[in-house]
Design a protein around this motif. Structure first.
Motif, PDB file in Angstrom:
ATOM      1  N   ALA A  18      -7.351 -43.784   3.952  1.00 11.19           N
ATOM      2  CA  ALA A  18      -6.283 -43.116   4.708  1.00 11.19           C
ATOM      3  C   ALA A  18      -6.143 -41.665   4.245  1.00 11.19           C
ATOM      4  CB  ALA A  18      -4.963 -43.875   4.543  1.00 11.19           C
ATOM      5  N   ALA A  19      -6.283 -41.426   2.939  1.00  9.18           N
ATOM      6  CA  ALA A  19      -6.227 -40.053   2.416  1.00  9.18           C
ATOM      7  C   ALA A  19      -7.378 -39.235   2.984  1.00  9.18           C
ATOM      8  CB  ALA A  19      -6.278 -40.052   0.890  1.00  9.18           C
ATOM      9  N   ARG A  20      -8.562 -39.809   3.037  1.00 10.06           N
ATOM     10  CA  ARG A  20      -9.737 -39.108   3.575  1.00 10.06           C
ATOM     11  C   ARG A  20      -9.515 -38.765   5.048  1.00 10.06           C
ATOM     12  NH1 ARG A  20     -13.504 -42.130   1.649  1.00 10.06           N
ATOM     13  NH2 ARG A  20     -14.212 -40.649   0.086  1.00 10.06           N
ATOM     14  N   GLN A  21      -8.987 -39.696   5.818  1.00  9.61           N
ATOM     15  CA  GLN A  21      -8.740 -39.443   7.239  1.00  9.61           C
ATOM     16  C   GLN A  21      -7.675 -38.348   7.414  1.00  9.61           C
ATOM     17  OE1 GLN A  21      -7.294 -42.840   9.424  1.00  9.61           O
ATOM     18  NE2 GLN A  21      -7.521 -41.824  11.380  1.00  9.61           N
ATOM     19  N   PHE A  22      -6.617 -38.380   6.601  1.00  6.78           N
ATOM     20  CA  PHE A  22      -5.540 -37.411   6.735  1.00  6.78           C
ATOM     21  C   PHE A  22      -5.943 -36.036   6.214  1.00  6.78           C
ATOM     22  CE2 PHE A  22      -1.724 -35.247   5.191  1.00  6.78           C
ATOM     23  CZ  PHE A  22      -0.973 -35.214   6.356  1.00  6.78           C
ATOM     24  N   TYR A  23      -6.353 -35.953   4.933  1.00  8.72           N
ATOM     25  CA  TYR A  23      -6.653 -34.651   4.332  1.00  8.72           C
ATOM     26  C   TYR A  23      -7.936 -34.040   4.878  1.00  8.72           C
ATOM     27  CZ  TYR A  23      -2.721 -35.258   1.237  1.00  8.72           C
ATOM     28  OH  TYR A  23      -1.453 -35.408   0.769  1.00  8.72           O
ATOM     29  N   GLY A  24      -8.945 -34.860   5.094  1.00  8.48           N
ATOM     30  CA  GLY A  24     -10.197 -34.359   5.636  1.00  8.48           C
ATOM     31  C   GLY A  24     -10.182 -34.252   7.148  1.00  8.48           C
ATOM     32  N   GLY A  25      -9.714 -35.308   7.812  1.00  8.62           N
ATOM     33  CA  GLY A  25      -9.743 -35.342   9.268  1.00  8.62           C
ATOM     34  C   GLY A  25      -8.647 -34.527   9.929  1.00  8.62           C
ATOM     35  N   ILE A  26      -7.397 -34.801   9.592  1.00  9.94           N
ATOM     36  CA  ILE A  26      -6.282 -34.131  10.273  1.00  9.94           C
ATOM     37  C   ILE A  26      -6.042 -32.731   9.720  1.00  9.94           C
ATOM     38  CG2 ILE A  26      -3.800 -34.218  10.744  1.00  9.94           C
ATOM     39  CD1 ILE A  26      -4.091 -37.280  10.856  1.00  9.94           C
ATOM     40  N   LEU A  27      -5.944 -32.594   8.387  1.00  7.72           N
ATOM     41  CA  LEU A  27      -5.705 -31.264   7.814  1.00  7.72           C
ATOM     42  C   LEU A  27      -6.966 -30.412   7.778  1.00  7.72           C
ATOM     43  CD1 LEU A  27      -3.193 -31.870   4.884  1.00  7.72           C
ATOM     44  CD2 LEU A  27      -2.729 -31.272   7.267  1.00  7.72           C
ATOM     45  N   GLY A  28      -8.136 -31.042   7.878  1.00  2.47           N
ATOM     46  CA  GLY A  28      -9.394 -30.294   7.926  1.00  2.47           C
ATOM     47  C   GLY A  28      -9.843 -29.728   6.588  1.00  2.47           C
ATOM     48  N   LEU A  29      -9.425 -30.353   5.481  1.00  2.00           N
ATOM     49  CA  LEU A  29      -9.824 -29.867   4.154  1.00  2.00           C
ATOM     50  C   LEU A  29     -11.221 -30.366   3.826  1.00  2.00           C
ATOM     51  CD1 LEU A  29      -6.557 -30.486   2.097  1.00  2.00           C
ATOM     52  CD2 LEU A  29      -7.171 -28.520   3.526  1.00  2.00           C
ATOM     53  N   ASP A  30     -11.990 -29.538   3.121  1.00  2.00           N
ATOM     54  CA  ASP A  30     -13.318 -29.944   2.675  1.00  2.00           C
ATOM     55  C   ASP A  30     -13.194 -30.877   1.474  1.00  2.00           C
ATOM     56  OD1 ASP A  30     -14.661 -28.426   4.587  1.00  2.00           O
ATOM     57  OD2 ASP A  30     -14.729 -26.660   3.292  1.00  2.00           O
ATOM     58  N   GLU A  31     -13.966 -31.957   1.529  1.00  3.58           N
ATOM     59  CA  GLU A  31     -13.983 -32.932   0.441  1.00  3.58           C
ATOM     60  C   GLU A  31     -14.947 -32.467  -0.638  1.00  3.58           C
ATOM     61  OE1 GLU A  31     -15.219 -37.595  -0.083  1.00  3.58           O
ATOM     62  OE2 GLU A  31     -14.258 -36.999   1.797  1.00  3.58           O
ATOM     63  N   GLY A  32     -14.513 -32.600  -1.887  1.00  6.02           N
ATOM     64  CA  GLY A  32     -15.355 -32.233  -3.017  1.00  6.02           C
ATOM     65  C   GLY A  32     -15.847 -33.473  -3.738  1.00  6.02           C
ATOM     66  N   ARG A  33     -15.799 -33.408  -5.068  1.00  7.67           N
ATOM     67  CA  ARG A  33     -16.247 -34.541  -5.871  1.00  7.67           C
ATOM     68  C   ARG A  33     -15.347 -35.743  -5.614  1.00  7.67           C
ATOM     69  NH1 ARG A  33     -15.245 -33.193 -11.248  1.00  7.67           N
ATOM     70  NH2 ARG A  33     -13.777 -31.679 -10.426  1.00  7.67           N
ATOM     71  N   ARG A  34     -15.881 -36.933  -5.882  1.00  6.90           N
ATOM     72  CA  ARG A  34     -15.088 -38.147  -5.677  1.00  6.90           C
ATOM     73  C   ARG A  34     -15.646 -39.284  -6.504  1.00  6.90           C
ATOM     74  NH1 ARG A  34     -18.112 -37.082  -1.291  1.00  6.90           N
ATOM     75  NH2 ARG A  34     -19.644 -38.616  -0.658  1.00  6.90           N
ATOM     76  N   ILE A  39     -10.326 -38.396  -5.070  1.00  9.85           N
ATOM     77  CA  ILE A  39     -11.092 -37.462  -4.236  1.00  9.85           C
ATOM     78  C   ILE A  39     -10.529 -36.063  -4.463  1.00  9.85           C
ATOM     79  CG2 ILE A  39     -11.781 -36.770  -1.898  1.00  9.85           C
ATOM     80  CD1 ILE A  39     -11.151 -39.656  -0.998  1.00  9.85           C
ATOM     81  N   ASP A  40     -11.421 -35.103  -4.706  1.00 12.66           N
ATOM     82  CA  ASP A  40     -11.044 -33.679  -4.775  1.00 12.66           C
ATOM     83  C   ASP A  40     -11.069 -33.096  -3.368  1.00 12.66           C
ATOM     84  OD1 ASP A  40     -10.822 -33.449  -7.526  1.00 12.66           O
ATOM     85  OD2 ASP A  40     -12.825 -32.635  -7.816  1.00 12.66           O
ATOM     86  N   TRP A  41     -10.101 -32.209  -3.078  1.00 13.23           N
ATOM     87  CA  TRP A  41     -10.034 -31.511  -1.794  1.00 13.23           C
ATOM     88  C   TRP A  41      -9.907 -30.018  -2.040  1.00 13.23           C
ATOM     89  CZ3 TRP A  41     -11.033 -34.548   2.155  1.00 13.23           C
ATOM     90  CH2 TRP A  41     -10.768 -35.914   2.022  1.00 13.23           C
ATOM     91  N   ASN A  42     -10.511 -29.232  -1.172  1.00 12.93           N
ATOM     92  CA  ASN A  42     -10.380 -27.779  -1.225  1.00 12.93           C
ATOM     93  C   ASN A  42      -9.196 -27.395  -0.343  1.00 12.93           C
ATOM     94  OD1 ASN A  42     -10.478 -25.014  -0.985  1.00 12.93           O
ATOM     95  ND2 ASN A  42     -12.666 -24.918  -0.584  1.00 12.93           N
ATOM     96  N   LEU A  43      -8.056 -27.142  -0.967  1.00 12.98           N
ATOM     97  CA  LEU A  43      -6.832 -26.762  -0.263  1.00 12.98           C
ATOM     98  C   LEU A  43      -6.759 -25.241  -0.222  1.00 12.98           C
ATOM     99  CD1 LEU A  43      -4.150 -27.788   1.032  1.00 12.98           C
ATOM    100  CD2 LEU A  43      -3.137 -27.599  -1.245  1.00 12.98           C
ATOM    101  N   HIS A  44      -7.593 -24.647   0.644  1.00 12.15           N
ATOM    102  CA  HIS A  44      -7.653 -23.186   0.803  1.00 12.15           C
ATOM    103  C   HIS A  44      -7.894 -22.486  -0.540  1.00 12.15           C
ATOM    104  CE1 HIS A  44      -6.369 -23.112   5.066  1.00 12.15           C
ATOM    105  NE2 HIS A  44      -5.890 -24.281   4.719  1.00 12.15           N
ATOM    106  N   GLY A  45      -8.866 -22.992  -1.293  1.00 10.40           N
ATOM    107  CA  GLY A  45      -9.222 -22.391  -2.572  1.00 10.40           C
ATOM    108  C   GLY A  45      -8.508 -22.991  -3.766  1.00 10.40           C
ATOM    109  N   HIS A  46      -7.630 -23.950  -3.524  1.00  8.45           N
ATOM    110  CA  HIS A  46      -6.918 -24.630  -4.600  1.00  8.45           C
ATOM    111  C   HIS A  46      -7.415 -26.070  -4.671  1.00  8.45           C
ATOM    112  CE1 HIS A  46      -4.170 -21.250  -4.840  1.00  8.45           C
ATOM    113  NE2 HIS A  46      -4.163 -21.262  -3.520  1.00  8.45           N
TER     114      HIS A  46
END
Length: 140
Positions: A18-34, A39-46
């Motif tokens: 669900a986190a992958r679908q929301f943060y990656g799919g809906i918010l459009g964040l790039d997934e990093g290491r996991r 799961i790591d996410w790129n939140l506009h450089g953060h």
């Protein structure tokens, strides 16, 4: 390595898919290491890390701001105006339920901004905003 200081934020989630679908799919964040439990996410450089943990038993609180009950705790991001409105539309299209619908807060004041609040699938509260004048973010 970032050329500017970056924030690292770790939050609890109870379902990584669900986190992958929301943060990656809906918010459009790039997934990093996991791994199988984060799961790591790129939140506009953060760096945002969603950690798999059981549901929290502590109830969130609120704080009154501009006539709205703002959820506490929450986290989010300051965006340019265009990006804010694109994200708001993406969230609406995805059927996201807003805690506080996108609106303009503090009109005509130094802290004038657009803001919106919503929750991720694990119940974490998020705020995204866009200041009319970014130089006023920390104005007193």
């Amino acid at each position: 390595m970032p050329t500017r200081p970056a924030v690292h934020l770790a939050i609890p989630v109870d379902d990584l898919d669900a986190a992958r679908q929301f943060y990656g799919g809906i918010l459009g964040l790039d997934e990093g290491r996991r791994t199988d439990h984060w799961i790591d996410w790129n939140l506009h450089g953060h760096q945002l890390v969603t950690h798999l943990v059981p549901r929290r038993s502590v109830a969130p609180g609120t704080s009154e701001v501009d006539g709205h009950n703002v959820p506490i705790p929450h986290f989010g991001l300051l965006l340019p105006h265009k990006d804010f409105h694109v994200l708001a539309e993406r969230l609406r299209t995805a059927g996201t339920e807003f805690l506080i619908e996108p609106y303009q807060r503090f009109p005509g004041q130094p802290a004038e901004q657009w803001t919106m609040f919503f929750r991720d699938p694990a119940g974490n509260s998020l705020e995204f905003k866009a200041f009319t004048d970014e130089a006023q973010v920390f104005a007193r």
